[in-house]
Design an enzyme around this catalytic site. Structure first.
Site, PDB file in Angstrom:
ATOM      1  CB  CYS A   1      -0.935   0.007   1.209  1.00  0.00           C
ATOM      2  SG  CYS A   1      -2.001   1.470   1.277  1.00  0.00           S
TER       3      CYS A   1
ATOM      4  CB  CYS B   1      -0.583   2.518   4.470  1.00  0.00           C
ATOM      5  SG  CYS B   1      -2.347   2.362   4.203  1.00  0.00           S
ATOM      6  CG  ASP B   2       3.228   0.522   4.339  1.00  0.00           C
ATOM      7  OD1 ASP B   2       2.738   0.937   5.404  1.00  0.00           O
ATOM      8  OD2 ASP B   2       3.054  -0.629   3.912  1.00  0.00           O
TER       9      ASP B   2
END
Length: 562
Positions: free
Chosen positions: A375, A378-379
């Site tokens: 992702c 998110c990361d």
């Protein structure tokens, strides 16, 4: 500080509180302490049943459930009627985590925890001390699901306690656990999960632990039992008899499954949805601009709308559960759940969708959360100013590269085929970015890492056959989806891709069992396609019931307008 409009909204939410909730903020010095204090004061001002108190770090606060010193200035507990809930926040729970704080207050204040009765029963059997820590990013839209799940489990199990930790404010924790992706979950100091993980996976792992322990339950943390839900306060679906037979059982809670459920409910049928999470893969999509009649929305918002529609139509929802196998009993079908329970229905619609495809190369899963991620939303922030690779040159890969290009030092896209498969408009946008490079005809063969995490990858040049290395700090895998059909293998006919084979009416090879959406061989994996496919499956199931297993005449709503 919270604005007046938000406080007014909280006042409405907090009208549901039945018990006193105390937020205990420990002393300490931190540049963010006043921001946290302002947030908590604003929250507490929304209800006389919510109180904020400050405690000296040296105090032995008996209701906290923790004994270690908490003098960092950003740690606070949530207490229910003065007793421990096991919930602790470390940081300023803003962004996506603000909802986690409000939900924790509501549930600590007596609003029933939305967990299936099977889950609550299994969690009550857990023994020992299970202390979870979840390192989050406030920009991560997957993190709240994990935080809220573990908070809820802490409320119903005397064995569980949980910390939400803002990784940006606790770099020492990030360094200690070598976190390179969120949400990163640790149990008693050991890795439990990294990256996107759904509630059903967490619950399944804990259920396995409960099943292996003695059936005797541990004493609950005081004040917990009313929160877990007395019989009078549980949702209607939690009190239904286990021998109940449904007309339609839908496996999966994404767009296809919800469409099938709504169409079936409008026919006056008795419908249940069994899903690991409502919203499915859609919940991970932030921007949706191709859903007809809705100019733009987000995955989380659309998922919330789907859940509201299910509730409005009286559908029995059993969330955070999985179907492990199916059995054809003739007039009914048997669904075996991961809790050991059984659900019977006259018809079944499988709408379990798909999941991220993995590369299946050495070093990939070993370094998940240590440089390997799925992702970029998110990361991506963990790789600010670093070099990263994106595996896959389709739409998702190029979109990820564009997203990461604004954060990282450089992005290299590796595509297996001789040419990129992404839409031309996306390729044109990518060509305008100076820090994005593309390598075509590249087959990734290994993820290279040291004790700190990913240092690079190895790939084969498919034109020359040469093996080459690429030095990167992070690898984002974007190579498509795999159907979630493993539980149906041997029962339903699948193609070589693992997709369930259906005809134009969504019929499978087993009479009375239908399938729709991304889990099937439908050619285009789109939200709007899944919605239509779900409606088709529902209408086909209704037709089957009329012809083969018609519901009892007492159901007055049968035949309601579609």
């Amino acid at each position: 500080m919270l604005d007046n409009q938000l406080i007014e909204q909280l006042k409405q939410y907090f009208e549901r509180l039945e018990k006193e909730v105390t937020l205990v903020l420990h002393s300490g010095e931190h540049e963010k302490r006043q921001e946290l204090m302002g947030m908590l004061q604003g929250v507490a001002s929304a209800s006389p049943k919510v109180e904020l108190i400050e405690a000296e770090s040296s105090e032995k606060f008996s209701g906290s459930g923790y004994t270690e010193s908490n003098s960092d200035g950003l740690t606070f507990y949530v207490l229910s009627a003065g007793e421990s809930t096991g919930i602790r926040f470390r940081g300023v729970p803003g962004g996506h985590e603000f909802n986690s704080l409000i939900l924790a207050i509501l549930q600590a204040g007596g609003v029933p925890v939305r967990l299936d009765e099977d889950v609550i029963d299994m969690m009550s059997r857990l023994g020992g001390e299970l202390h979870f820590e979840t390192v989050v990013s406030l920009d991560c839209h997957n993190c709240p699901d994990v935080v809220q799940t573990l908070n809820s489990l802490s409320l119903v199990s005397g064995a569980i306690s949980h910390d939400m930790i803002d990784g940006s404010l606790y770099p020492e924790v990030v360094e200690k656990y070598k976190v390179q992706g969120v949400p990163a979950v640790f149990l008693n100091g050991e890795p439990f999960s990294s990256g996107k993980v759904d509630a059903s996976t967490i619950i399944s792992r804990l259920m396995e632990r409960a099943a292996n322990q003695s059936s005797a339950s541990v004493p609950p943390k005081s004040g917990k039992s009313p929160v877990a839900g007395e019989e009078s306060s549980r949702d209607a679906e939690a009190t239904r008899a286990s021998n109940e037979v449904f007309d339609v059982a839908i496996v999966g809670g994404g767009p296809g499954g919800v469409a099938a459920a709504i169409y079936s409910a409008r026919k006056g049928l008795k419908v249940t949805v069994i899903a690991d999470r409502l919203g499915g893969q859609v919940k991970d999509t932030m921007d949706i601009e191709n859903l007809v009649a809705i100019p733009s929305t987000t995955g989380p918002k659309l998922s919330g709308t789907l859940a509201e529609q299910l509730k409005a139509h009286g559908v029995v929802v059993r969330e955070h559960l999985r179907v492990e196998s199916m059995e054809d009993l003739g007039d009914t079908k048997s669904l075996h759940l991961n809790t050991g329970r059984e659900v019977r229905s006259r018809t079944v619609i499988v709408a379990t969708g798909a999941r991220w495809r993995e590369m299946n190369v050495p070093g990939e899963m070993e370094n998940l959360g240590r440089g390997v991620a799925f992702c970029p939303h998110c990361d991506g922030p963990f790789f600010k100013g670093k070099d990263v690779a994106v595996i896959g040159g389709g739409n998702s890969g190029v979109e990820a590269a564009l997203d990461l290009a604004g954060i990282t030092k450089s992005v290299t896209v590796l595509e297996f085929a001789p040419e990129l498969k992404a839409d031309q408009v996306l390729q044109s946008r990518m060509e305008d970015r100076e820090n994005i490079a593309v390598i075509k005809s590249a087959m990734t063969t290994e993820v290279i890492a040291d004790e700190k995490g990913v240092t690079g990858l190895q790939y084969t040049d498919r034109d020359s056959g040469e093996t080459r290395e690429l030095k990167v700090d992070g690898i984002f895998v974007q190579i498509g989806l795999l159907p979630n059909s493993g539980f149906a293998e041997g029962f339903l006919n699948l193609n070589t891709m693992g997709e369930i084979l259906v005809d134009e009416k969504c019929q499978t090879n087993v009479p009375g069992v239908f399938a729709c959406g991304d889990v099937t061989n439908v050619p285009y994996k789109q939200i709007v396609v899944a919605l239509g496919h779900g409606a088709t499956a529902s209408l086909s199931a209704f037709d089957y019931l009329i012809r083969h297993a018609a519901p009892k005449p007492a159901r007055e709503k049968a035949g309601a307008a579609a």
